[in-house]
Design a protein around this motif. Structure first.
Motif, PDB file in Angstrom:
ATOM      1  N   MET A   1      60.971  15.855  36.901  1.00  0.00           N
ATOM      2  CA  MET A   1      60.151  17.012  37.369  1.00  0.00           C
ATOM      3  C   MET A   1      60.987  18.234  37.641  1.00  0.00           C
ATOM      4  N   ALA A   2      60.774  19.414  37.327  1.00  0.00           N
ATOM      5  CA  ALA A   2      61.134  20.501  37.725  1.00  0.00           C
ATOM      6  C   ALA A   2      61.239  20.984  39.153  1.00  0.00           C
ATOM      7  N   HIS A   3      62.413  21.622  39.511  1.00  0.00           N
ATOM      8  CA  HIS A   3      62.516  22.357  41.000  1.00  0.00           C
ATOM      9  C   HIS A   3      61.659  23.083  41.421  1.00  0.00           C
ATOM     10  N   THR A   4      60.894  22.927  42.404  1.00  0.00           N
ATOM     11  CA  THR A   4      59.939  24.081  43.071  1.00  0.00           C
ATOM     12  C   THR A   4      60.340  24.613  44.152  1.00  0.00           C
ATOM     13  N   LYS A   5      59.879  25.863  44.673  1.00  0.00           N
ATOM     14  CA  LYS A   5      60.449  26.589  45.754  1.00  0.00           C
ATOM     15  C   LYS A   5      59.672  25.788  47.235  1.00  0.00           C
ATOM     16  N   PHE A   6      58.407  25.348  46.949  1.00  0.00           N
ATOM     17  CA  PHE A   6      57.765  24.624  48.364  1.00  0.00           C
ATOM     18  C   PHE A   6      57.612  23.260  47.815  1.00  0.00           C
ATOM     19  N   GLY A   7      57.520  22.506  48.877  1.00  0.00           N
ATOM     20  CA  GLY A   7      57.303  21.118  48.743  1.00  0.00           C
ATOM     21  C   GLY A   7      55.856  20.720  49.549  1.00  0.00           C
ATOM     22  N   ALA A   8      55.296  19.538  49.173  1.00  0.00           N
ATOM     23  CA  ALA A   8      54.015  18.966  49.998  1.00  0.00           C
ATOM     24  C   ALA A   8      54.146  18.871  51.181  1.00  0.00           C
ATOM     25  N   GLY A   9      53.279  19.709  51.957  1.00  0.00           N
ATOM     26  CA  GLY A   9      53.290  19.602  53.467  1.00  0.00           C
ATOM     27  C   GLY A   9      53.864  20.619  54.106  1.00  0.00           C
ATOM     28  N   GLN A  10      54.694  21.530  53.211  1.00  0.00           N
ATOM     29  CA  GLN A  10      55.422  22.802  53.811  1.00  0.00           C
ATOM     30  C   GLN A  10      54.212  23.703  54.082  1.00  0.00           C
ATOM     31  N   ARG A  11      54.494  24.386  55.285  1.00  0.00           N
ATOM     32  CA  ARG A  11      53.751  25.604  55.793  1.00  0.00           C
ATOM     33  C   ARG A  11      54.330  26.886  55.272  1.00  0.00           C
ATOM     34  N   VAL A  12      53.051  27.415  54.514  1.00  0.00           N
ATOM     35  CA  VAL A  12      53.330  28.769  54.005  1.00  0.00           C
ATOM     36  C   VAL A  12      52.386  29.998  54.621  1.00  0.00           C
ATOM     37  N   SER A  13      52.383  31.224  54.199  1.00  0.00           N
ATOM     38  CA  SER A  13      51.559  32.296  54.329  1.00  0.00           C
ATOM     39  C   SER A  13      51.431  32.917  52.938  1.00  0.00           C
ATOM     40  N   ILE A  14      50.127  33.829  52.857  1.00  0.00           N
ATOM     41  CA  ILE A  14      50.310  34.390  51.626  1.00  0.00           C
ATOM     42  C   ILE A  14      50.731  35.903  51.785  1.00  0.00           C
ATOM     43  N   VAL A  15      51.508  36.249  51.041  1.00  0.00           N
ATOM     44  CA  VAL A  15      51.940  37.815  50.888  1.00  0.00           C
ATOM     45  C   VAL A  15      50.867  38.688  50.706  1.00  0.00           C
TER      46      VAL A  15
END
Length: 65
Positions: free
Chosen positions: A1-15
């Motif tokens: 699987m390719a590397h992704t910037k965010f992982g499952a469960g991580q908290r983010v906000s929308i730009v």
């Protein structure tokens, strides 16, 4: 699987840029979607909503807790 910037469960906000209908606040990464379009996309969920949204990686930023 390719590397992704965010992982499952991580908290983010929308730009925010221009008109966008998603409510502000914190979202949780549900999972990364297969990269078939050249842009990494994620399934995200806001705890105040009963559905997931699909967002491009470029529209998300890490939330510092």
């Amino acid at each position: 699987m390719a590397h992704t910037k965010f992982g499952a469960g991580q908290r983010v906000s929308i730009v925010r840029s221009g008109a966008y209908s998603a409510p502000s606040g914190t979202y949780r990464i549900v999972n990364a979607l297969p990269n078939e379009t050249g842009r990494q996309q994620y399934r995200v969920r806001n705890d105040a909503e009963a559905f997931d949204r699909i967002m491009d990686e470029s529209r998300l930023e890490t939330v510092q807790l």
